[in-house]
Design a protein around this motif. Structure first.
Motif, short mmCIF file in Angstrom:
data_model
loop_
_atom_site.label_atom_id
_atom_site.label_comp_id
_atom_site.label_asym_id
_atom_site.label_seq_id
_atom_site.Cartn_x
_atom_site.Cartn_y
_atom_site.Cartn_z
N ARG A 73 12.36 -2.66 3.79
CA ARG A 73 12.84 -2.25 2.46
C ARG A 73 14.27 -2.76 2.23
O ARG A 73 14.57 -3.32 1.17
CB ARG A 73 12.81 -0.73 2.33
N GLU A 111 1.96 8.90 3.06
CA GLU A 111 3.12 9.24 2.24
C GLU A 111 4.42 8.83 2.92
O GLU A 111 5.36 8.37 2.24
CB GLU A 111 3.11 10.73 1.93
N LEU A 114 4.77 5.10 2.31
CA LEU A 114 5.18 4.87 0.93
C LEU A 114 6.67 5.12 0.76
O LEU A 114 7.39 4.32 0.14
CB LEU A 114 4.39 5.77 -0.01
N GLN A 115 7.15 6.23 1.33
CA GLN A 115 8.56 6.58 1.17
C GLN A 115 9.47 5.61 1.90
O GLN A 115 10.46 5.12 1.34
CB GLN A 115 8.80 8.00 1.69
N LEU A 119 7.55 2.21 -1.88
CA LEU A 119 6.42 1.72 -2.67
C LEU A 119 5.67 2.88 -3.32
O LEU A 119 5.71 4.01 -2.85
CB LEU A 119 5.44 0.95 -1.77
N ASP A 120 4.97 2.57 -4.42
CA ASP A 120 4.08 3.53 -5.06
C ASP A 120 2.65 3.39 -4.57
O ASP A 120 1.85 4.32 -4.70
CB ASP A 120 4.10 3.35 -6.58
N ARG A 121 2.32 2.21 -4.05
CA ARG A 121 0.98 1.96 -3.53
C ARG A 121 1.09 0.97 -2.38
O ARG A 121 1.88 0.01 -2.44
CB ARG A 121 0.07 1.38 -4.63
N LEU A 155 -3.23 5.48 -4.05
CA LEU A 155 -2.12 5.32 -3.11
C LEU A 155 -2.29 4.09 -2.22
O LEU A 155 -1.32 3.62 -1.63
CB LEU A 155 -1.99 6.57 -2.22
#
Length: 282
Positions: A73, A111, A114-115, A119-121, A155
């Motif tokens: 990220r 989750e 994602l965090q 990302l959202d998906r 997701l």
């Protein structure tokens, strides 16, 4: 040999990608690596055309201070439109290593990915089962059904399975589409050739983990050295070119924490093995 594959039928994937496992530390128990080195490798990989990065939320240094997903990220977000990030869920980190989680652990793991990735998906999520070898006779149905439900929620885009045998793959495919299989396979370890054949016939991506032996197997067989000499290449470059030559569905994800090693690995894209080469390597 085509250099791309349509992962899940809709994600154009450059077949030589990058595995992030080595970014936090070389091996379990060893000191954490310099995070800036990891970020530099990731940036350079994308500059050189890598658009498939394989990671996991449990890829962390021994003390938790360096985390592969965080490095991804920090180095690459906002992400290029064509970047595909694959991750794995199932194993649970413990003080003594990884243990197998249950279906109840999967939503929190998705989750967490994602965090940490921002990302959202998630593009591709593998259900990883077992440890070093496929757990024959064990059902993955309940766990894969949980991931399929998360896919229906939006997701996850595509689902994969990792460290599986033929029965596991068939079982998963009765539940939801399988876009990729990630199993142990390399030039000196070909036990998963039958799974590769199944993937080839079904158009499922086959993504070998430890594509260069993982530091556990010596891949510098005399035949590999002979072919490497013909191409003025390294044994590792020939091993990667061989993987890509095995099937149009094979995606290689060698990992490293060195920019120089990354560049050497990616140079394998320019190698086309001849029929003589492939005969020698058979």
């Amino acid at each position: 040999m085509t250099s791309q594959f349509a992962l899940g039928g809709d994600l154009t994937t450059n077949r030589l990608g990058f595995g992030a496992m080595r970014l936090p530390q070389s091996r379990p128990g060893e000191p954490a690596r310099d995070p800036e080195s990891g970020r530099a490798v990731l940036r350079r990989a994308v500059e050189l055309g890598v658009n498939h990065i394989d990671t996991a939320d449990f890829y962390r240094g021994q003390d938790g201070s360096v985390h592969a997903n965080t490095l991804i990220r920090e180095a690459l977000a906002p992400y290029p439109d064509n970047l595909i990030i694959a991750t794995k869920v199932g194993p649970i980190p413990t003080p003594s290593g990884l243990s197998q989680g249950t279906s109840a652990d999967l939503r929190p793991q998705v989750e967490a990915n994602l965090q940490s990735l921002g990302l959202d998906r998630l593009d591709l999520v593998y259900l990883r089962i077992g440890t070093t070898t496929p757990p024959h006779g064990e059902s993955l149905a309940e766990r894969f059904e949980t991931l399929a439900a998360l896919r229906e929620e939006g997701l996850i885009r595509h689902l994969g399975v990792s460290n599986v045998d033929a029965h596991h793959l068939a079982e998963a495919r009765t539940i939801a589409p399988v876009a990729a299989v990630q199993n142990h396979f390399h030039i000196a370890g070909r036990d998963e050739a039958a799974i590769l054949d199944t993937c080839t016939q079904a158009g499922i991506a086959f993504v070998p983990f430890f594509p260069l032996g993982g530091g556990r197997t010596d891949i510098t067989h005399p035949a590999v050295a002979k072919v490497a000499g013909r191409h003025s290449a390294t044994a590792h470059q020939i091993a990667l070119a061989w993987l890509l030559s095995m099937s149009p569905v094979t995606l290689a994800i060698p990992g490293t924490s060195s920019v120089a090693h990354l560049e050497a690995n990616l140079a394998a894209r320019a190698i086309t093995l001849t029929e003589e080469d492939l005969a020698d390597l058979a």
